[in-house]
Design an enzyme around this catalytic site. Structure first.
Site, PDB file in Angstrom:
ATOM      1  N   ASP A  48       0.618 -17.681  -5.878  1.00 37.87           N
ATOM      2  CA  ASP A  48       1.841 -18.478  -5.786  1.00 37.87           C
ATOM      3  C   ASP A  48       2.501 -18.599  -7.155  1.00 37.87           C
ATOM      4  O   ASP A  48       2.634 -17.612  -7.844  1.00 37.87           O
ATOM      5  CB  ASP A  48       1.554 -19.829  -5.139  1.00 37.87           C
ATOM      6  CG  ASP A  48       2.810 -20.429  -4.506  1.00 37.87           C
ATOM      7  OD1 ASP A  48       3.754 -19.683  -4.258  1.00 37.87           O
ATOM      8  OD2 ASP A  48       2.831 -21.643  -4.261  1.00 37.87           O
ATOM      9  N   HIS A  49       2.904 -19.787  -7.558  1.00 37.99           N
ATOM     10  CA  HIS A  49       3.635 -19.904  -8.831  1.00 37.99           C
ATOM     11  C   HIS A  49       2.678 -19.894 -10.016  1.00 37.99           C
ATOM     12  O   HIS A  49       1.482 -20.098  -9.860  1.00 37.99           O
ATOM     13  CB  HIS A  49       4.396 -21.242  -8.890  1.00 37.99           C
ATOM     14  CG  HIS A  49       5.386 -21.407  -7.802  1.00 37.99           C
ATOM     15  ND1 HIS A  49       6.007 -22.590  -7.544  1.00 37.99           N
ATOM     16  CD2 HIS A  49       5.883 -20.529  -6.900  1.00 37.99           C
ATOM     17  CE1 HIS A  49       6.834 -22.449  -6.534  1.00 37.99           C
ATOM     18  NE2 HIS A  49       6.779 -21.213  -6.107  1.00 37.99           N
ATOM     19  N   HIS A  92       5.636 -22.028   6.250  1.00 36.77           N
ATOM     20  CA  HIS A  92       5.346 -22.591   4.925  1.00 36.77           C
ATOM     21  C   HIS A  92       5.588 -24.107   4.974  1.00 36.77           C
ATOM     22  O   HIS A  92       6.599 -24.546   5.520  1.00 36.77           O
ATOM     23  CB  HIS A  92       6.276 -21.949   3.894  1.00 36.77           C
ATOM     24  CG  HIS A  92       5.930 -22.269   2.481  1.00 36.77           C
ATOM     25  ND1 HIS A  92       6.189 -23.497   1.903  1.00 36.77           N
ATOM     26  CD2 HIS A  92       5.337 -21.526   1.528  1.00 36.77           C
ATOM     27  CE1 HIS A  92       5.758 -23.476   0.645  1.00 36.77           C
ATOM     28  NE2 HIS A  92       5.240 -22.304   0.385  1.00 36.77           N
TER      29      HIS A  92
HETATM   30  C1  DNO Z   1       8.583 -20.676  -3.388  1.00 36.12           C
HETATM   31  C2  DNO Z   1       8.082 -20.138  -2.123  1.00 36.12           C
HETATM   32  C3  DNO Z   1       8.984 -20.533  -0.970  1.00 36.12           C
HETATM   33  C4  DNO Z   1       8.585 -19.809   0.286  1.00 36.12           C
HETATM   34  C5  DNO Z   1       9.434 -20.159   1.470  1.00 36.12           C
HETATM   35  C6  DNO Z   1       8.962 -19.458   2.708  1.00 36.12           C
HETATM   36  O1  DNO Z   1       8.348 -20.128  -4.403  1.00 36.12           O
HETATM   37  O2  DNO Z   1       6.786 -20.505  -1.887  1.00 36.12           O
HETATM   38  O3  DNO Z   1      10.304 -20.212  -1.296  1.00 36.12           O
HETATM   39  O4  DNO Z   1       8.693 -18.433   0.070  1.00 36.12           O
HETATM   40  O5  DNO Z   1       9.446 -21.510   1.691  1.00 36.12           O
HETATM   41  O6  DNO Z   1      10.001 -19.333   3.590  1.00 36.12           O
END
Ligand code: DNO
Length: 360
Positions: free
Chosen positions: A316-317, A206
Site C-alpha cells: 500500500d502506501h 476497499h
Molecule cells: C489509495 C488507494 C485507494 C483505492 C481505492 C479503491 O491509495 O488505496 O485509492 O485504490 O479506494 O477503489
C-alpha cells in the site's frame, strides 16, 4: 500470500517494471487504466496493451485496482443501469487477460482523504497526514490545496475532472443516507456478482479511508459490523474485501487481527500498512514496522498466516524517503514500499519457518 506492487503504467509512473523486478518476492502488478474516469468504456486493445507490458516482464496481471464506480450508481439514479452495463463489460474484458480480483470502492465523492501530503515525521522523512480539524474547512479549499500539492502527479481517486464538479456532487448526494448507500451497493452487487461468478473474477471492496463519514457524507465500509452487513447482503465468495489496515486502522476500535480471522475467506486482496493515530483523532502514515505506529503489523501478518492466506497483498502506501517526494506520486514512492515488502515477507517467512519446525 502473493506479493504485488501497484504500478501506474508505462507513461504515468517514474517507477518502471524493471525497478520492481528487483524487489524480492513481488510476483504480480496491481494495475488499472488510470486515464479512465468512472463510467468510461475500457477498450480491449488498451487492456491488452497494458496486460502485455506486465506479462512481458514476467509479472501476473491478476489484480486490477480500481475499476471506479460511477457516482450515479452510488447515488442510485435511473442512469445507473447504463453504467452497470459498462462495468459488466469491463469485468468480462478483464477476465480475458488473466484478471482474478477487482478492487473498487463505494465512497461518495471522496476516495481516500488526507489534509496534507508531506507532513514531516521526527526522522526527517515525510508522509500523508490527516488532521481532523482541517476537515471542517470548505471541501473546495481542501481539494484545491491537495491537488496543487501533488503537482504534475495524478492521484488515484482524486480525478481533477470529477472534483471540479464538487458542488454538483454534494447536491446529488444530499438525500443519500447510510441506508440508501447500502441499498445502492446491494443493487450494484446483485447485478455484477453473477457475472463475476461466471468469469471467475472476485470483487474486493476497499474500506472507507478514513473509517468514518466526512463532510456529512455517509461512508459505510468502516467496521466489523458494516463489513459483515455488506458481505451478507450478497453472500457469495465473489463478493469480497480489500482489507486495508491503513484505512480500518484509523479507528482504534477496529480489532484488525480479529477481523482478519473472521473474514479471511472473503479477503481477496490485503493492503498492509501502518498509521500512527493521535489522541485527538489525527493520524499520519508511518513505516510498516509495528512498533512505529498504532497497528501491530506483525500480528496482522500472523492472522493471515494462521489461515494460510493465499490472496494478493501489497504494501500500500509508504512514506517519502531520502528526498524522493520531489519526484514521486504522493504515498507511492519506491523506497518505503520496498522496505515494507521486506518487513512483511520477513514476518511471513519467520512464521513459516517456525511452523515447519513445529514451534507453533
Ligand atoms: C489509495 C488507494 C485507494 C483505492 C481505492 C479503491 O491509495 O488505496 O485509492 O485504490 O479506494 O477503489
Amino acid at each position: 500470500m502473493n506479493m504485488t506492487w501497484r504500478w501506474y503504467g508505462q507513461d504515468n509512473d517514474n517507477i518502471m517494471l524493471d525497478h520492481i523486478r528487483q524487489i524480492p518476492g513481488v510476483t504480480g502488478i496491481v494495475w488499472s487504466l488510470h486515464e479512465k474516469v468512472a463510467g468510461e468504456v475500457w477498450e480491449m486493445e488498451r487492456i491488452r496493451e497494458v496486460a502485455d507490458q506486465i506479462t512481458g516482464k514476467g509479472f501476473s496481471t491478476a489484480v486490477v485496482e480500481s475499476v471506479n464506480v460511477h457516482d450515479d450508481i452510488k447515488i442510485g439514479l435511473p442512469s445507473r443501469d447504463k453504467y452497470i452495463d459498462i462495468y459488466i463489460d469491463t469485468i468480462r474484458k478483464l477476465a480475458t487477460v488473466g484478471v482474478k480480483v477487482i478492487c473498487y470502492n463505494f465512497m461518495p465523492v471522496f476516495d481516500w482523504t488526507r489534509t496534507e501530503l508531506y507532513k514531516e515525521l521526527p526522522d526527517g522523512s515525510n508522509a500523508l497526514f490527516y488532521e481532523k480539524a482541517a476537515i471542517s474547512e470548505n471541501p473546495r479549499q481542501m481539494v484545491d490545496r491537495i491537488l496543487q500539492g501533488a503537482g504534475s502527479f495524478t492521484m488515484p481517486g482524486w480525478e481533477p475532472e470529477r472534483l471540479a464538479k464538487l458542488d454538483e456532487l454534494f447536491a446529488a448526494y444530499a438525500d443519500v443516507t447510510e441506508e440508501k448507500l447500502f441499498d445502492n451497493l446491494k443493487y450494484f452487487l446483485e447485478q455484477i456478482i453473477p457475472v463475476c461468478e461466471e468469469v471467475d473474477i472476485k470483487m474486493a471492496i476497499h474500506p472507507d479511508d478514513p473509517a468514518w463519514p466526512i463532510f456529512g457524507l455517509p461512508r459505510i465500509i468502516r467496521s466489523r459490523d458494516t463489513i459483515r452487513r455488506m458481505l451478507d447482503m450478497v453472500d457469495s465468495p465473489y463478493n469480497g474485501l480489500t482489507f486495508c489496515t491503513g484505512s480500518l486502522g484509523t479507528n482504534p476500535e477496529n480489532d484488525l487481527p480479529a477481523m482478519i480471522r473472521e473474514f479471511h475467506d472473503r479477503i481477496h486482496f490485503a493492503h498492509i500498512r501502518n498509521v500512527k493515530v493521535f489522541d485527538n483523532g489525527d493520524f499520519i502514515e508511518v513505516s510498516h514496522r509495528g512498533k512505529d505506529g498504532s497497528v501491530d503489523i506483525a500480528e496482522v501478518v500472523r492472522a493471515y498466516h494462521e489461515n494460510g492466506f493465499k490472496g494478493y497483498v501489497r504494501p500500500d502506501h509508504g512514506r517519502h524517503l531520502w528526498g524522493e517526494e520531489k519526484n514521486c506520486r504522493p504515498g507511492y514512492g519506491l523506497y518505503d514500499r520496498a522496505l515494507g515488502i521486506m518487513y512483511l515477507l520477513g514476518v511471513w517467512d519467520s512464521l513459516d519457518n517456525a511452523t515447519s519446525k513445529g514451534v507453533e
